[in-house]
Design a protein around this motif. Structure first.
Motif, PDB file in Angstrom:
ATOM      1  N   LYS A  20     -18.213 -22.243 109.194  1.00  0.00           N
ATOM      2  CA  LYS A  20     -19.187 -22.808 108.252  1.00  0.00           C
ATOM      3  C   LYS A  20     -20.618 -22.366 108.510  1.00  0.00           C
ATOM      4  CE  LYS A  20     -16.147 -25.518 106.239  1.00  0.00           C
ATOM      5  NZ  LYS A  20     -15.352 -24.904 105.231  1.00  0.00           N
ATOM      6  N   THR A  21     -20.845 -21.603 109.576  1.00  0.00           N
ATOM      7  CA  THR A  21     -22.201 -21.202 109.954  1.00  0.00           C
ATOM      8  C   THR A  21     -22.399 -19.722 109.683  1.00  0.00           C
ATOM      9  OG1 THR A  21     -22.085 -22.862 111.704  1.00  0.00           O
ATOM     10  CG2 THR A  21     -23.876 -21.283 111.845  1.00  0.00           C
ATOM     11  N   ARG A  22     -23.583 -19.382 109.229  1.00  0.00           N
ATOM     12  CA  ARG A  22     -23.917 -17.984 108.962  1.00  0.00           C
ATOM     13  C   ARG A  22     -24.557 -17.338 110.189  1.00  0.00           C
ATOM     14  NH1 ARG A  22     -23.090 -18.041 103.687  1.00  0.00           N
ATOM     15  NH2 ARG A  22     -23.658 -19.872 102.493  1.00  0.00           N
ATOM     16  N   PRO A  23     -24.204 -16.081 110.473  1.00  0.00           N
ATOM     17  CA  PRO A  23     -24.921 -15.357 111.520  1.00  0.00           C
ATOM     18  C   PRO A  23     -26.390 -15.203 111.100  1.00  0.00           C
ATOM     19  CG  PRO A  23     -22.882 -14.222 110.951  1.00  0.00           C
ATOM     20  CD  PRO A  23     -23.100 -15.292 109.914  1.00  0.00           C
ATOM     21  N   LEU A  24     -27.265 -15.146 112.065  1.00  0.00           N
ATOM     22  CA  LEU A  24     -28.698 -15.032 111.768  1.00  0.00           C
ATOM     23  C   LEU A  24     -28.987 -13.826 110.877  1.00  0.00           C
ATOM     24  CD1 LEU A  24     -30.338 -15.883 115.209  1.00  0.00           C
ATOM     25  CD2 LEU A  24     -30.004 -17.365 113.229  1.00  0.00           C
ATOM     26  N   GLY A  25     -29.726 -14.073 109.814  1.00  0.00           N
ATOM     27  CA  GLY A  25     -30.152 -13.009 108.919  1.00  0.00           C
ATOM     28  C   GLY A  25     -29.090 -12.507 107.957  1.00  0.00           C
ATOM     29  N   LEU A  26     -27.897 -13.127 107.935  1.00  0.00           N
ATOM     30  CA  LEU A  26     -26.830 -12.664 107.057  1.00  0.00           C
ATOM     31  C   LEU A  26     -26.468 -13.756 106.051  1.00  0.00           C
ATOM     32  CD1 LEU A  26     -24.481 -10.922 109.670  1.00  0.00           C
ATOM     33  CD2 LEU A  26     -26.238  -9.882 108.238  1.00  0.00           C
ATOM     34  N   THR A  27     -25.937 -13.331 104.915  1.00  0.00           N
ATOM     35  CA  THR A  27     -25.542 -14.306 103.895  1.00  0.00           C
ATOM     36  C   THR A  27     -24.083 -14.717 104.030  1.00  0.00           C
ATOM     37  OG1 THR A  27     -25.036 -12.512 102.350  1.00  0.00           O
ATOM     38  CG2 THR A  27     -27.245 -13.485 102.231  1.00  0.00           C
ATOM     39  N   ALA A 134     -22.063 -26.038 121.697  1.00  0.00           N
ATOM     40  CA  ALA A 134     -23.481 -25.721 121.554  1.00  0.00           C
ATOM     41  C   ALA A 134     -23.764 -24.612 120.545  1.00  0.00           C
ATOM     42  CB  ALA A 134     -24.066 -25.329 122.916  1.00  0.00           C
ATOM     43  N   MET A 135     -22.935 -23.582 120.509  1.00  0.00           N
ATOM     44  CA  MET A 135     -23.293 -22.390 119.736  1.00  0.00           C
ATOM     45  C   MET A 135     -23.493 -22.642 118.245  1.00  0.00           C
ATOM     46  SD  MET A 135     -24.164 -19.347 120.502  1.00  0.00           S
ATOM     47  CE  MET A 135     -25.380 -19.176 119.214  1.00  0.00           C
ATOM     48  N   PRO A 136     -22.599 -23.347 117.555  1.00  0.00           N
ATOM     49  CA  PRO A 136     -22.863 -23.595 116.135  1.00  0.00           C
ATOM     50  C   PRO A 136     -24.152 -24.390 115.917  1.00  0.00           C
ATOM     51  CG  PRO A 136     -20.577 -24.084 116.654  1.00  0.00           C
ATOM     52  CD  PRO A 136     -21.277 -23.856 117.950  1.00  0.00           C
ATOM     53  N   CYS A 137     -24.425 -25.300 116.833  1.00  0.00           N
ATOM     54  CA  CYS A 137     -25.652 -26.090 116.748  1.00  0.00           C
ATOM     55  C   CYS A 137     -26.873 -25.187 116.940  1.00  0.00           C
ATOM     56  CB  CYS A 137     -25.618 -27.190 117.798  1.00  0.00           C
ATOM     57  SG  CYS A 137     -27.041 -28.284 117.757  1.00  0.00           S
ATOM     58  N   LEU A 138     -26.803 -24.295 117.917  1.00  0.00           N
ATOM     59  CA  LEU A 138     -27.923 -23.371 118.145  1.00  0.00           C
ATOM     60  C   LEU A 138     -28.154 -22.487 116.923  1.00  0.00           C
ATOM     61  CD1 LEU A 138     -27.159 -22.410 121.848  1.00  0.00           C
ATOM     62  CD2 LEU A 138     -29.048 -23.855 121.020  1.00  0.00           C
ATOM     63  N   LEU A 139     -27.068 -22.041 116.292  1.00  0.00           N
ATOM     64  CA  LEU A 139     -27.219 -21.247 115.067  1.00  0.00           C
ATOM     65  C   LEU A 139     -27.847 -22.080 113.953  1.00  0.00           C
ATOM     66  CD1 LEU A 139     -23.960 -19.095 114.922  1.00  0.00           C
ATOM     67  CD2 LEU A 139     -26.307 -18.284 115.179  1.00  0.00           C
ATOM     68  N   ASN A 140     -27.431 -23.332 113.825  1.00  0.00           N
ATOM     69  CA  ASN A 140     -28.027 -24.197 112.810  1.00  0.00           C
ATOM     70  C   ASN A 140     -29.511 -24.423 113.069  1.00  0.00           C
ATOM     71  OD1 ASN A 140     -26.451 -25.330 110.538  1.00  0.00           O
ATOM     72  ND2 ASN A 140     -24.980 -25.729 112.158  1.00  0.00           N
ATOM     73  N   LEU A 141     -29.873 -24.602 114.311  1.00  0.00           N
ATOM     74  CA  LEU A 141     -31.289 -24.772 114.636  1.00  0.00           C
ATOM     75  C   LEU A 141     -32.080 -23.521 114.257  1.00  0.00           C
ATOM     76  CD1 LEU A 141     -30.916 -26.587 118.069  1.00  0.00           C
ATOM     77  CD2 LEU A 141     -31.951 -27.550 115.980  1.00  0.00           C
ATOM     78  N   ALA A 142     -31.490 -22.353 114.492  1.00  0.00           N
ATOM     79  CA  ALA A 142     -32.170 -21.090 114.164  1.00  0.00           C
ATOM     80  C   ALA A 142     -32.132 -20.774 112.673  1.00  0.00           C
ATOM     81  CB  ALA A 142     -31.526 -19.947 114.952  1.00  0.00           C
ATOM     82  N   ASN A 143     -31.172 -21.364 111.948  1.00  0.00           N
ATOM     83  CA  ASN A 143     -31.000 -21.110 110.505  1.00  0.00           C
ATOM     84  C   ASN A 143     -31.517 -22.262 109.641  1.00  0.00           C
ATOM     85  OD1 ASN A 143     -29.792 -18.585 110.481  1.00  0.00           O
ATOM     86  ND2 ASN A 143     -27.720 -19.373 110.608  1.00  0.00           N
ATOM     87  N   ASN A 144     -32.454 -23.025 110.153  1.00  0.00           N
ATOM     88  CA  ASN A 144     -33.029 -24.152 109.399  1.00  0.00           C
ATOM     89  C   ASN A 144     -31.974 -25.134 108.901  1.00  0.00           C
ATOM     90  OD1 ASN A 144     -35.799 -23.334 109.632  1.00  0.00           O
ATOM     91  ND2 ASN A 144     -35.306 -21.686 108.201  1.00  0.00           N
TER      92      ASN A 144
END
Length: 192
Positions: A20-27, A134-144
């Motif tokens: 459910k999470t997007r990699p940084l900078g990708l759609t 932690a990782m999905p949460c960290l991605l969410n924090l970085a992806n607003n």
């Protein structure tokens, strides 16, 4: 040799399991294979912060096998409520099938690793679970808050689901994340 090649080719299907999470900078959404690779490197990078001393090679193996069952079951967002026992039973069935492609001694070794991760009782499993959560949460924090907003995930759900396993396996990481989560709450990055 053929059994090993069949197993490795079966693992390629993990690249097609979307999360459910997007990699940084990708759609596009990330896949479970990317997730496993990234959390293995997260754990390796954080090894000095583990709550207890860990054998990092063992942690990495736990992380590399923990989502293999998703080849058959698909991914379930960590914040889903209810049905976890049924999901884990299906995942166990899947890993037995997939690991069963290997010679018996290899299959048994990987199944033991998968079960150790799921039990979450060893220092290595606790630390591996901390990295996984932690990782999905960290991605969410970085992806607003991308996935939180798109899936209606509230701040309380994140805290309730992540605090204990991350704090138990890597208290310093939880202290860092809690501060970031509180700031994200102030910024309105969670779902309603």
């Amino acid at each position: 040799m053929q059994q090993i090649i069949d197993f490795i080719l079966e693992l390629d299907k993990l690249k097609g399991v979307t999360r459910k999470t997007r990699p940084l900078g990708l759609t596009r959404l990330e896949n479970s294979a990317e997730h496993s690779w990234q959390i293995a490197l997260l754990a390796w990078s954080l090894a000095d912060y583990a709550a207890e001393p860990v054998e990092i090679d063992h942690v990495i193996m736990l992380l590399l096998v923990h989502d293999i069952g998703e080849i058959d079951t698909g991914d379930t967002i960590v914040y889903a409520e209810g049905g976890w026992e049924e999901r884990k039973a299906e995942e166990l069935k899947a890993v037995r099938r997939i690991f069963g492609l290997l010679p018996a001694h290899r299959a048994e070794a990987l199944l033991a690793l998968w079960q150790e991760f799921e039990a979450g009782e060893t220092a290595e499993a606790k630390f591996a679970n901390a990295a996984d959560r932690a990782m999905p949460c960290l991605l969410n924090l970085a992806n607003n808050g991308q996935s939180w907003r798109e899936n209606g995930i509230r701040y309380e759900q994140v805290i309730n689901r992540l605090s204990a396993p991350i704090n138990e396996g890597c208290p310093a990481l939880w202290a860092y994340m809690k501060e970031k989560l509180d700031a994200a709450r102030e910024q309105g990055l969670f779902g309603a």
